[in-house]
Write a protein that holds these residues in place. Structure first.
Motif, PDB file in Angstrom:
ATOM      1  N   GLU A   1       0.834  -1.204   0.000  1.00  0.00           N
ATOM      2  CA  GLU A   1       0.000   0.000   0.000  1.00  0.00           C
ATOM      3  C   GLU A   1       0.868   1.252   0.000  1.00  0.00           C
ATOM      4  N   SER A   2       1.911   1.218   0.785  1.00  0.00           N
ATOM      5  CA  SER A   2       2.789   2.382   0.877  1.00  0.00           C
ATOM      6  C   SER A   2       3.487   2.648  -0.469  1.00  0.00           C
TER       7      SER A   2
ATOM      8  N   LEU B   1       0.970   4.055  -2.830  1.00  0.00           N
ATOM      9  CA  LEU B   1       0.647   5.468  -2.577  1.00  0.00           C
ATOM     10  C   LEU B   1       1.733   6.397  -3.111  1.00  0.00           C
TER      11      LEU B   1
ATOM     12  N   GLU C   1       1.122   9.150  -6.056  1.00  0.00           N
ATOM     13  CA  GLU C   1       1.371  10.597  -5.952  1.00  0.00           C
ATOM     14  C   GLU C   1       2.178  11.092  -7.146  1.00  0.00           C
TER      15      GLU C   1
ATOM     16  N   ALA D   1      -8.791   1.604  -0.020  1.00  0.00           N
ATOM     17  CA  ALA D   1      -7.854   2.287   0.867  1.00  0.00           C
ATOM     18  C   ALA D   1      -7.207   3.477   0.153  1.00  0.00           C
ATOM     19  N   VAL D   2      -6.771   3.233  -1.044  1.00  0.00           N
ATOM     20  CA  VAL D   2      -6.053   4.274  -1.765  1.00  0.00           C
ATOM     21  C   VAL D   2      -6.948   5.454  -2.116  1.00  0.00           C
ATOM     22  N   ARG D   3      -8.162   5.156  -2.523  1.00  0.00           N
ATOM     23  CA  ARG D   3      -9.080   6.239  -2.886  1.00  0.00           C
ATOM     24  C   ARG D   3      -9.307   7.173  -1.703  1.00  0.00           C
ATOM     25  N   GLU D   4      -9.399   6.589  -0.541  1.00  0.00           N
ATOM     26  CA  GLU D   4      -9.618   7.428   0.643  1.00  0.00           C
ATOM     27  C   GLU D   4      -8.418   8.322   0.932  1.00  0.00           C
ATOM     28  N   LYS D   5      -7.241   7.782   0.795  1.00  0.00           N
ATOM     29  CA  LYS D   5      -6.055   8.580   1.135  1.00  0.00           C
ATOM     30  C   LYS D   5      -5.714   9.620   0.081  1.00  0.00           C
ATOM     31  N   LEU D   6      -5.986   9.317  -1.160  1.00  0.00           N
ATOM     32  CA  LEU D   6      -5.564  10.253  -2.220  1.00  0.00           C
ATOM     33  C   LEU D   6      -6.709  11.062  -2.806  1.00  0.00           C
TER      34      LEU D   6
END
Lengths: 251, 251, 251, 251, 251, 251
Positions: free
Chosen positions: E158-159, E162, E166, E189-194
């Motif tokens: 995941e890291s 991400l 970016e 997960a990714v959609r929420e963070k980015l």
């Protein structure tokens, strides 16, 4: 087989260097004859120089009266003139710009060109585009060194080349092209330090010229590259008697 | 305002015709000065002619010593040299090839170019491509007539142009471009018969040159079109004293 | 000659500013008439605004009943509508987006656009693409300032513009385009600080409109830009009587 | 799931036809709601119509106060507006032009579009280009029939469509796209006669809209398609009270 | 409706993961059948693996003798083979690479792909190009993780994703595509963070396959994707009896 | 120097013919070794055949245990696999498709390819595109003859080729490329009748392979074409022991 290699400028030392590079690449049976234009720029750096050079190279080949030859290599990286030479002579013509790109395409998915001054980038981009090989060119990068400065300080030249080459690699280049005839000789050192194949245009052009001549292939006369039409042409301000074609008419 | 209009060949009659076209398009306060190169081809038809012409036009402008001027129009359709002239002079430079295309883009979704010989098509396509205006060019069509034949038989010229223009229209052209400086004058007749707007490059270039000069805009010196570097340049085989730049070094 | 210049939004102060810019560029004999749409967005920032603006500008020109005019300039940078106006009126139509790009192509090998908000970049890119002049656009950069914020703090605007302009230059732009009608006036200051030519779309469009009108050129009716077909059209929710074409049929 | 399908014109019969096509394609659990703009053109044929239609469709969706919906289908082939709707609503938006092309790309190497009048071709080409799916479009061909003529004589419509489709096939199309919402229904007959898959944009858009909604995907708010900024907007000449955003300022 | 989903490698765990992703996306009435090739690479990372995989997937489908199916989903991101499968089977074929891109184009103006190793980028770029959907791809970025490493350490995966995402966003991507079948599951997960929509190719392909099958559309047999010609083919070094077509001739 | 030339199909007669062509083009010191895959299609005609062929050719080279070689020529026109072979071997790899195009670009402004069945056109177009040499390809034309039919009736083959070649010339080709390894030998007859240079891919590839090997150039390992990663790979359904890389793990 005899290959004529034309320098694009009037600097004889550079012709010598180019001819040495060409001979190193040539097959055993190939004779390399270097030509230095009698007029034109001392070095070709920019569009004005390039157009002056193109006319001078054409004049040099037009008035050449040495032994017959089987192919022409044009040794000005990014310089104009190749299509005119294709009209003029009956043997295959290979420009070092396109030659390097053709081989580079066979060695990786994207190639980069490292050239002299930044102002040369545009000419190279246009030359690759019209030659039909720009698609896989990732970038053209300048070293900031002029054509005639390359030989002054080999250490500085190599260092500037390496810096530019790293920028090309970071832009996606998997193969490098030496973007100046005067860079011939750098490729071995650079290949070792960067681990990328490095294509020298002069060597590439010699091999392509030999290939075409061996296969009996030469420029198509259909469409674009017909023989120059007969007419009056004056090659320079005070160049004496004009060339006169069979049906030429006087201005 | 004074605009220099350079013919791309040595045929003075053609310079006269071009100047007449330029003057008809110019604003009241604009003076048009025509220049005929002292050397070069009698007409530019093909790549060899075009490169010879480019050097001759550059030499003509380099040695011009008439009154100051505000812009340069290069009146060779599809001919080389414009980038070199942009380096050489400090005023805006407009080539009739690109000029016609720029205006044509404003008049329809796709334009077509009608030119002289088929062999000229490639040069025009490349010139439009590098000028950045090829995207909306539907087609470049040849009439089969040479540059110096255009004036011989106006009826035949008009008829050949109409035939070619119809092919262009069928290929999607909504606007036509006259693809040769020597065609100036055809547009009115043709527009009436075909119902398509016809752009003449000379007129278009004069208006664009006036526009740039009026707005105080001139060629960028950043990047591609820097001033030519000082160096030794010989403009023709026996052209006497070489030009010598401030830091020029003798070969 | 009379040129109609249409603001793309309902903010009259902006129309005034645009008209001042247009008059500064216009030839002595040119009269500039500014039009402000009676409806539409207060400023055009984004696609919804742009489409609303396009309809409002069309309606403004459709219902215009002032003196006859010779050309139309559409003063919304990156905004929609130009093709519709080309169908509607019988005189040449020039949009400031394409106009700036056309002149910029004549001044350098690559140009960059500096605009207001980043969200405007996509519209500009698409507008340049379909106008046929995107090929030599190096980049479109946003300043982060909204259209109506430009006038609030001239120092901040100039500073933001300079920062964005440097990014454009680093991306290869040799010429800058002011990407918003409200930026008219910035070009002189910026040109001095960055040394790059700066093209203002309003001024460019006025000169191109004058050029086309002087040459007697107008939009082709062949193919794309035919006259709007007669039919019932309702211009806004409660706009009373529908327009009715000659053969219009009622829904 | 509820899908809003917007007609691009004010002709209610056409909305009905479109809704029937949409329902035939929809999944069992999908409700299709058709919207007819209260203003705009009776049919969209050309750029002026298209821009008027775009504003009217945006206004229709902006003022919609029916049950909540999960996706929007824009049923105007080649018409403008989709990017504005993407800004306006929070659910996925699919335009029938792009939808048909997306599915067509999955069915063959090249597809062709058969549309109504030839003048519609340019809008369709531009729409496919900016949607990112023009690469595999072999050609856009017109039938010569207007939008509202399609229903008049089904035999003539089918025959004109077949003729145009053959031209598309000869130009390399392996798949056909029905280039007008009013053509829904033709595909079965045509598929049988020509042996090519025929994609109807309305059906394609419904499936894509369902797909996006089912997967929980909607338009990105990063970059191009941010929410419209709050400001004063007037939707039509006499449309009463202006819309006022939270931080809107009065002109 | 039954959809066959083929893994591109021989790792059964990965087939399981892919099938779970496919089922999560499938409509209620859709049955998903996963196939694992009996031969080929354990994971496809690079061109050699990709070509081996293509042949193995074709062989898997060629020799499939289970229940009839309505569509095929090819679950190898950037892997070869889709055109061959289109020739082989009579039902629609959707590759997850193109599928993700098709949906991504509907969600933003530019999309980016985040994939595993950098060496996979070239294949993905080529695959998007020939599928006709590369125009709006801003960039393809690698995470530096191999296909089979993705599951080892979900936190690291995941890291890395991400970080790569970016970079894609900074290059202009407004939508992200998961560039590996093994990444299915990361998107939420990714959609929420980015804050960017994230498209998973497997889910996208299932929806597109369902869409085509529902609409009765399948691959065109005209032009490129004809049925494989009958001939002797040997599927692997010691694969026993050669396939023999009706008119096959023995070598 | 030893060059391996791989046939793309299992037909030994064709390997013989290809090897004869390669030997005719090779330099005196070059040894040509032909390889026929032990599996794969009897001829490669279409995408399924092409992918099967790619895996078989890779397997053939992977398991080759003859004398060391200096370059590989892939003798399948338009067939897949070249990038995988570039990963696999440490010597230069030249595919006859790209090779012919590279040389053709040096002989005229536009080239055309004449191939066997129309269905092969798409593969060739894609292959030229990703090789970076499609820009100057005017057209790819089919003769309607299958690969194994070429030798059946030489008169019919030559006649079909001539007809197709004329179509290519009319589409702008100034140079022709023989689009099938089995056409080697046609070029002389055809060149005489049409007056266009004809490039044979096998001969071109041999010269390019020799050129690269002579210059000490080989595929870049940076970026796309890294060595295949160690892993378990099964080459065909019942191919016994799997290949196991150093860190390979069993599925």
């Amino acid at each position: 087989m005899r290959i004529i290699v034309t320098n694009c400028n009037t600097t004889r030392e550079m012709t010598g260097e180019i001819v040495r590079g060409a001979r190193a690449a040539a097959a055993p049976g190939t004779t390399v004859t270097g030509l230095t234009p009698a007029w034109g720029p001392a070095s070709a750096e920019g569009w004005l120089d390039s157009y002056l050079s193109a006319a001078a190279v054409l004049d040099t080949l037009r008035t050449y009266d040495g032994p017959a030859y089987d192919a022409v290599v044009l040794a000005g990286f990014g310089e104009h003139g190749r299509e005119g030479v294709r009209e003029l002579v009956d043997v295959p013509v290979v420009d070092i710009t396109e030659a390097a790109a053709h081989l580079a395409c066979l060695l990786g998915r994207r190639y980069g060109v490292v050239t002299t001054l930044d102002r040369a980038r545009g000419q190279i981009e246009d030359s690759l585009e019209t030659a039909g090989v720009a698609r896989n060119c990732a970038v053209v990068v300048g070293t900031g060194l002029g054509v005639l400065d390359l030989a002054d300080d080999p250490g500085r030249t190599e260092s500037a080349f390496l810096t530019a080459a790293e920028r090309a690699r970071d832009a996606g280049a998997e193969v490098l092209v030496l973007g100046c005839a005067g860079m011939t000789g750098l490729q071995r050192a650079v290949r070792e330090k960067l681990g990328l194949p490095v294509v020298d245009g002069v060597a590439a052009a010699v091999k392509l010229a030999e290939s075409l001549a061996t296969l009996g292939l030469t420029t198509s006369r259909a469409g674009s590259y017909g023989t120059p039409l007969p007419k009056v042409r004056l090659w320079g301000r005070s160049s004496g008697e004009p060339e006169r074609g069979a049906q030429g008419r006087q201005t």
